[in-house]
Design an enzyme around this catalytic site. Structure first.
Site, PDB file in Angstrom:
ATOM      1  N   ASN A  56       0.893  -1.165   0.000  1.00 17.23           N
ATOM      2  CA  ASN A  56       0.000   0.000   0.000  1.00 17.23           C
ATOM      3  C   ASN A  56       0.932   1.216   0.000  1.00 17.23           C
ATOM      4  O   ASN A  56       1.594   1.493   1.005  1.00 17.23           O
ATOM      5  CB  ASN A  56      -0.867  -0.032   1.247  1.00 17.23           C
ATOM      6  CG  ASN A  56      -2.115   0.821   1.186  1.00 17.23           C
ATOM      7  OD1 ASN A  56      -2.776   0.999   2.189  1.00 17.23           O
ATOM      8  ND2 ASN A  56      -2.475   1.346   0.027  1.00 17.23           N
ATOM      9  N   CYS A  87      -4.740  -2.770   3.544  1.00 13.12           N
ATOM     10  CA  CYS A  87      -5.511  -1.683   4.167  1.00 13.12           C
ATOM     11  C   CYS A  87      -5.474  -1.908   5.666  1.00 13.12           C
ATOM     12  O   CYS A  87      -6.057  -2.874   6.171  1.00 13.12           O
ATOM     13  CB  CYS A  87      -6.940  -1.670   3.646  1.00 13.12           C
ATOM     14  SG  CYS A  87      -8.008  -0.436   4.449  1.00 13.12           S
ATOM     15  N   GLY A  88      -4.784  -1.026   6.385  1.00 10.59           N
ATOM     16  CA  GLY A  88      -4.609  -1.201   7.815  1.00 10.59           C
ATOM     17  C   GLY A  88      -5.893  -1.057   8.606  1.00 10.59           C
ATOM     18  O   GLY A  88      -6.206  -1.878   9.471  1.00 10.59           O
ATOM     19  N   THR A  89      -6.660   0.006   8.333  1.00 10.08           N
ATOM     20  CA  THR A  89      -7.932   0.167   9.050  1.00 10.08           C
ATOM     21  C   THR A  89      -8.879  -0.979   8.703  1.00 10.08           C
ATOM     22  O   THR A  89      -9.652  -1.429   9.543  1.00 10.08           O
ATOM     23  CB  THR A  89      -8.591   1.514   8.721  1.00 10.08           C
ATOM     24  OG1 THR A  89      -8.749   1.645   7.301  1.00 10.08           O
ATOM     25  CG2 THR A  89      -7.768   2.678   9.253  1.00 10.08           C
ATOM     26  N   GLY A  90      -8.788  -1.463   7.447  1.00  9.30           N
ATOM     27  CA  GLY A  90      -9.631  -2.588   7.038  1.00  9.30           C
ATOM     28  C   GLY A  90      -9.289  -3.858   7.777  1.00  9.30           C
ATOM     29  O   GLY A  90     -10.177  -4.642   8.153  1.00  9.30           O
ATOM     30  N   CYS A 121      -5.823   6.406   7.611  1.00  4.63           N
ATOM     31  CA  CYS A 121      -5.271   5.321   6.804  1.00  4.63           C
ATOM     32  C   CYS A 121      -4.266   4.577   7.669  1.00  4.63           C
ATOM     33  O   CYS A 121      -3.259   5.164   8.095  1.00  4.63           O
ATOM     34  CB  CYS A 121      -4.610   5.862   5.538  1.00  4.63           C
ATOM     35  SG  CYS A 121      -3.803   4.578   4.556  1.00  4.63           S
ATOM     36  N   GLY A 122      -4.534   3.312   7.948  1.00  2.00           N
ATOM     37  CA  GLY A 122      -3.691   2.535   8.854  1.00  2.00           C
ATOM     38  C   GLY A 122      -2.290   2.303   8.317  1.00  2.00           C
ATOM     39  O   GLY A 122      -1.295   2.544   9.008  1.00  2.00           O
ATOM     40  N   ASN A 123      -2.181   1.813   7.080  1.00  2.00           N
ATOM     41  CA  ASN A 123      -0.855   1.628   6.492  1.00  2.00           C
ATOM     42  C   ASN A 123      -0.166   2.975   6.310  1.00  2.00           C
ATOM     43  O   ASN A 123       1.049   3.097   6.473  1.00  2.00           O
ATOM     44  CB  ASN A 123      -0.964   0.910   5.140  1.00  2.00           C
ATOM     45  CG  ASN A 123      -1.314  -0.551   5.304  1.00  2.00           C
ATOM     46  OD1 ASN A 123      -0.786  -1.234   6.159  1.00  2.00           O
ATOM     47  ND2 ASN A 123      -2.224  -1.026   4.468  1.00  2.00           N
ATOM     48  N   HIS A 154     -16.277   0.894   7.212  1.00  2.00           N
ATOM     49  CA  HIS A 154     -15.919  -0.403   6.639  1.00  2.00           C
ATOM     50  C   HIS A 154     -17.138  -1.316   6.617  1.00  2.00           C
ATOM     51  O   HIS A 154     -17.909  -1.368   7.578  1.00  2.00           O
ATOM     52  CB  HIS A 154     -14.803  -1.074   7.443  1.00  2.00           C
ATOM     53  CG  HIS A 154     -13.501  -0.357   7.345  1.00  2.00           C
ATOM     54  ND1 HIS A 154     -12.570  -0.638   6.376  1.00  2.00           N
ATOM     55  CD2 HIS A 154     -12.988   0.661   8.089  1.00  2.00           C
ATOM     56  CE1 HIS A 154     -11.531   0.161   6.536  1.00  2.00           C
ATOM     57  NE2 HIS A 154     -11.763   0.966   7.557  1.00  2.00           N
ATOM     58  N   GLU A 187     -10.825  -0.315  -1.509  1.00  2.10           N
ATOM     59  CA  GLU A 187     -10.751   0.884  -0.687  1.00  2.10           C
ATOM     60  C   GLU A 187     -11.539   2.028  -1.298  1.00  2.10           C
ATOM     61  O   GLU A 187     -11.440   2.291  -2.493  1.00  2.10           O
ATOM     62  CB  GLU A 187      -9.294   1.312  -0.489  1.00  2.10           C
ATOM     63  CG  GLU A 187      -8.517   0.419   0.460  1.00  2.10           C
ATOM     64  CD  GLU A 187      -7.287   1.113   1.008  1.00  2.10           C
ATOM     65  OE1 GLU A 187      -7.435   2.229   1.564  1.00  2.10           O
ATOM     66  OE2 GLU A 187      -6.188   0.555   0.871  1.00  2.10           O
ATOM     67  N   ARG A 188     -12.280   2.692  -0.446  1.00  4.11           N
ATOM     68  CA  ARG A 188     -13.009   3.887  -0.838  1.00  4.11           C
ATOM     69  C   ARG A 188     -12.025   4.935  -1.350  1.00  4.11           C
ATOM     70  O   ARG A 188     -11.114   5.350  -0.648  1.00  4.11           O
ATOM     71  CB  ARG A 188     -13.771   4.424   0.389  1.00  4.11           C
ATOM     72  CG  ARG A 188     -14.555   5.697   0.152  1.00  4.11           C
ATOM     73  CD  ARG A 188     -15.137   6.232   1.450  1.00  4.11           C
ATOM     74  NE  ARG A 188     -14.107   6.582   2.420  1.00  4.11           N
ATOM     75  CZ  ARG A 188     -14.343   7.307   3.525  1.00  4.11           C
ATOM     76  NH1 ARG A 188     -15.562   7.737   3.800  1.00  4.11           N
ATOM     77  NH2 ARG A 188     -13.361   7.572   4.356  1.00  4.11           N
ATOM     78  N   ASN A 237      -6.571  10.621  -1.323  1.00  2.00           N
ATOM     79  CA  ASN A 237      -6.567   9.362  -2.054  1.00  2.00           C
ATOM     80  C   ASN A 237      -6.176   9.599  -3.514  1.00  2.00           C
ATOM     81  O   ASN A 237      -6.128  10.741  -3.989  1.00  2.00           O
ATOM     82  CB  ASN A 237      -7.957   8.710  -2.010  1.00  2.00           C
ATOM     83  CG  ASN A 237      -8.260   8.077  -0.672  1.00  2.00           C
ATOM     84  OD1 ASN A 237      -7.385   7.510  -0.032  1.00  2.00           O
ATOM     85  ND2 ASN A 237      -9.521   8.159  -0.252  1.00  2.00           N
TER      86      ASN A 237
END
Length: 279
Positions: free
Chosen positions: A13, A224-227, A75-77, A166, A215-216, A66
């Site tokens: 990512n 996707c970290g948050t995912g 964004c987690g990553n 999510h 991802e949106r 984005n």
């Protein structure tokens, strides 16, 4: 205008990181970010991340555009990459160093680990339908295993917010999902007024799941970290996985821990500089 940047990736990512500490607002527009993210005519990335000045409660502020120019809450990553980027800007090689970073999803705290990975306190998951937000039916305030019709098929979905929305669904074989077709239909479904990220989860065993994501605002990404965080939360709510779980993504694995002690989700994974340049 010439912009200096660094390219980082977390499990594939990838992001363009910009030192934006001289201004409280991003120094480029969303339209310029779209051009920079183009993989044929630009640098190529899933998004552009800005390291902005801090606030009274944080050392730095994070903003992100984005690849389609939209702005997600978190964004987690990306925040793992930002932590490494900040350490590079500061010339800091200290291990176990933590940063308080202000985001549109609140204060997030990443910590640099001795093995080169980054652990991020992602905060408490939000489960109420209005917080996500979604118009899906809820039971006891949570949207768990609710039917959602997409592409003339009924899917059982669970909705979780990790500061961004999510929609998680469990499938027999995540590799069989035609993401490029079904992903946009989930993202723009009327049940999600702010659009949604969508995770398709295959449970290998209670402490190991496979995930593919749409991802949106970015489409198909390698991670996707948050995912990953939202998927483990959904797995626990559906009694399909443990609170401490490995999430395998196309770009590699993340370790996710939804702590029973404090209800916070902790994510650990890599973040690597790819190259520096001028644009």
């Amino acid at each position: 205008m010439v912009i200096e940047f660094s390219k980082y990736q977390g499990l594939g990512n990838d992001f363009i990181l910009i030192d934006n500490r001289q201004s409280a607002d991003p120094i480029i527009t969303p339209e310029q970010a779209i051009k920079m993210c183009d993989r044929h005519f630009g640098i190529g990335a899933d998004g552009v991340i800005f390291a902005l000045p801090g606030t009274e409660s944080a050392e730095y502020t994070m903003r992100i555009y984005n690849s389609d120019g939209s702005e997600p809450e978190m964004c987690g990553n990306g925040i793992r990459c930002l932590a490494k980027f900040i350490a590079d800007l500061e010339g800091n090689s200290e291990v176990n160093k933590s940063y308080r970073i202000d985001t549109l999803a609140g204060i997030i705290i990443p910590k640099l680990e001795s093995n080169g990975e980054v652990t991020v306190d992602m905060g408490k998951p939000q489960l109420a339908a209005a917080e996500i937000p979604t118009t899906l039916n809820s039971s006891n305030g949570k949207v768990v295993a609710q039917p959602l019709t997409v592409d003339n098929r009924s899917w059982s979905v669970t909705a979780v917010s990790m500061g961004n929305p999510h929609c998680i669904t469990f499938v027999e074989d995540s590799s069989a999902i035609a993401l490029e077709k079904i992903g946009p239909l989930f993202e723009h479904h009327s049940a999600f007024p702010q659009r949604t990220n969508t995770e398709f989860i295959q449970v290998v065993k209670s402490n190991y799941i496979k995930m593919r994501v749409w991802e949106r605002g970015a489409g198909i990404t390698l991670a996707c970290g948050t995912g990953a965080c939202a998927s483990v939360v959904a797995g626990v709510l559906n009694e399909k996985c443990d609170r401490l779980c490995t999430v395998e993504l196309p770009g590699g694995c993340l370790q996710i821990n939804w702590s029973e002690d404090d209800n916070r989700v902790y994510m650990t994974g890599p973040a690597t500089e790819v190259f520096k340049g001028k644009y």
